[in-house]
Design a protein around this motif. Sequence first.
Motif, short mmCIF file in Angstrom:
data_model
loop_
_atom_site.label_atom_id
_atom_site.label_comp_id
_atom_site.label_asym_id
_atom_site.label_seq_id
_atom_site.Cartn_x
_atom_site.Cartn_y
_atom_site.Cartn_z
N SER A 189 0.34 5.51 0.60
CA SER A 189 -0.53 6.63 0.92
C SER A 189 -0.44 7.65 -0.21
O SER A 189 0.63 8.19 -0.49
CB SER A 189 -0.12 7.27 2.24
OG SER A 189 -0.92 8.41 2.52
N ARG A 235 0.83 -1.20 0.00
CA ARG A 235 0.00 0.00 0.00
C ARG A 235 0.87 1.25 0.00
O ARG A 235 1.95 1.26 0.58
CB ARG A 235 -0.91 0.02 1.23
CG ARG A 235 -1.87 -1.17 1.32
CD ARG A 235 -2.68 -1.11 2.59
NE ARG A 235 -3.62 -2.21 2.69
CZ ARG A 235 -4.44 -2.40 3.71
NH1 ARG A 235 -4.41 -1.54 4.75
NH2 ARG A 235 -5.26 -3.42 3.75
N THR A 258 -17.37 4.36 -0.21
CA THR A 258 -16.07 4.87 -0.65
C THR A 258 -16.00 4.82 -2.18
O THR A 258 -16.87 4.24 -2.83
CB THR A 258 -14.90 4.05 -0.06
OG1 THR A 258 -15.02 2.68 -0.50
CG2 THR A 258 -14.90 4.12 1.45
N GLN A 259 -14.95 5.39 -2.70
CA GLN A 259 -14.73 5.40 -4.14
C GLN A 259 -13.37 4.77 -4.46
O GLN A 259 -12.48 4.74 -3.62
CB GLN A 259 -14.76 6.83 -4.68
CG GLN A 259 -16.04 7.58 -4.42
CD GLN A 259 -15.96 9.01 -4.94
OE1 GLN A 259 -16.27 9.28 -6.10
NE2 GLN A 259 -15.55 9.93 -4.08
N THR A 260 -13.26 4.29 -5.68
CA THR A 260 -12.00 3.75 -6.18
C THR A 260 -11.64 4.48 -7.46
O THR A 260 -12.45 4.59 -8.37
CB THR A 260 -12.10 2.24 -6.47
OG1 THR A 260 -12.37 1.54 -5.24
CG2 THR A 260 -10.80 1.71 -7.06
N VAL A 274 -6.59 3.22 -6.62
CA VAL A 274 -6.51 4.02 -5.39
C VAL A 274 -7.86 3.89 -4.68
O VAL A 274 -8.88 4.37 -5.18
CB VAL A 274 -6.20 5.50 -5.69
CG1 VAL A 274 -6.15 6.30 -4.40
CG2 VAL A 274 -4.88 5.62 -6.44
N LYS A 275 -7.84 3.24 -3.52
CA LYS A 275 -9.07 2.95 -2.79
C LYS A 275 -9.18 3.82 -1.54
O LYS A 275 -8.33 4.65 -1.27
CB LYS A 275 -9.14 1.47 -2.42
CG LYS A 275 -9.09 0.53 -3.63
CD LYS A 275 -9.17 -0.92 -3.21
CE LYS A 275 -9.14 -1.85 -4.41
NZ LYS A 275 -9.22 -3.28 -4.01
N LYS A 276 -10.27 3.59 -0.80
CA LYS A 276 -10.54 4.30 0.45
C LYS A 276 -10.72 5.81 0.25
O LYS A 276 -10.41 6.60 1.13
CB LYS A 276 -9.41 4.05 1.47
CG LYS A 276 -9.14 2.59 1.78
CD LYS A 276 -10.28 1.94 2.50
CE LYS A 276 -9.88 0.56 3.06
NZ LYS A 276 -9.43 -0.38 2.04
N ILE A 277 -11.24 6.19 -0.91
CA ILE A 277 -11.53 7.60 -1.15
C ILE A 277 -12.92 7.90 -0.61
O ILE A 277 -13.89 7.22 -0.98
CB ILE A 277 -11.47 7.93 -2.66
CG1 ILE A 277 -10.08 7.60 -3.22
CG2 ILE A 277 -11.81 9.39 -2.91
CD1 ILE A 277 -9.98 7.75 -4.72
N GLY A 314 -6.09 8.89 -0.43
CA GLY A 314 -6.50 7.51 -0.60
C GLY A 314 -5.30 6.60 -0.48
O GLY A 314 -4.19 7.04 -0.15
N GLN A 350 -16.05 13.07 -1.64
CA GLN A 350 -14.96 13.80 -2.27
C GLN A 350 -15.06 13.66 -3.79
O GLN A 350 -15.20 12.55 -4.32
CB GLN A 350 -13.60 13.27 -1.80
CG GLN A 350 -13.32 13.48 -0.32
CD GLN A 350 -13.07 14.94 0.00
OE1 GLN A 350 -12.62 15.71 -0.84
NE2 GLN A 350 -13.35 15.32 1.23
#
Length: 295
Positions: free
Chosen positions: A184, A182, A254-256, A210-213, A196, A217
């Motif tokens: 950041s 991973r 969340t978004q990817t 890129v995850k955890k957005i 993300g 946002q």
Amino acid sequence: MPPFFMNKRLIVLLVSIILLVALIGFSLRERENISWPEQFVKDIVGFGQNIASKPAGYAQGLIDNVQDLTNTYTENQKLKARLEEMALLETQVTDLSRDNEELRSLNGIEENLRDFNVVNATVIARNPDQWQESIIIDKGQVNGIKTDMAVQTASGMIGRVKDTSQFTSTVELLSARNANNRVSALIQSEESNVFGLVEGYDLEREELMVKKIPFDQEVQEGSKVITSGLGGVFPRDLVIGEVTEVTSDEYGLTQTAYVKPASSLYDLEHVMVIERVAAGQDEIEEDAQGEEEEE
């Protein structure tokens, strides 16, 4: 005699057609050598084409030269304008850097998440069965290489140092199938920065994920993705890639973002190992433990 045969013109035409068809059939069949009449005709035609092609080529060359001069003049004007812009940008960057150093000095700030040192290295081995997983470089512990150091090319980041020996190191690429691989990341936006984690690689799209957005946002296609420097390992502002598409998860929480890597992960030869100057997470934890023991 029938009137047909008395017409000499028709007879000559008929005989000519027969001879022409015969010659065509004769010339079309497969032969190792052509006949001397064909050689003569080809030589004459080739000689004529050679004579005609020289003036035509000369004229075409003149036209191309004139076009090249025109294009050169246009490009020269554009480059002059760009040079003027570059000179202005260099002046602004110099002023901003000076102001930044003065402000950091006034506030007693010595370290910067963007500060790093570079060790140049060359790729010396790559397993064909794990082409998208890792590479081996010719720098190791004797060169100051440590695990988890970022690795990049001139175009952008490609991975991190996985393990080291005295003289070589293994670099795990961003495209490796490792759940713990991973990074950041920070997605640059006109309104605000979006954070993300680079987690995973889509083999079909050949793009990073890129995850955890956060779902609230807004991420636009074409946005640049860089390292955030907040993971405690990598410095800030290492280029990762560019956003090509943004999707939501099945729950809409969340978004990817799919990111096209800035650097090719397929063809790698010369790389740079990035040593972060600012204190990493390990150093911060050691300092915290030291303060607890003193208390």
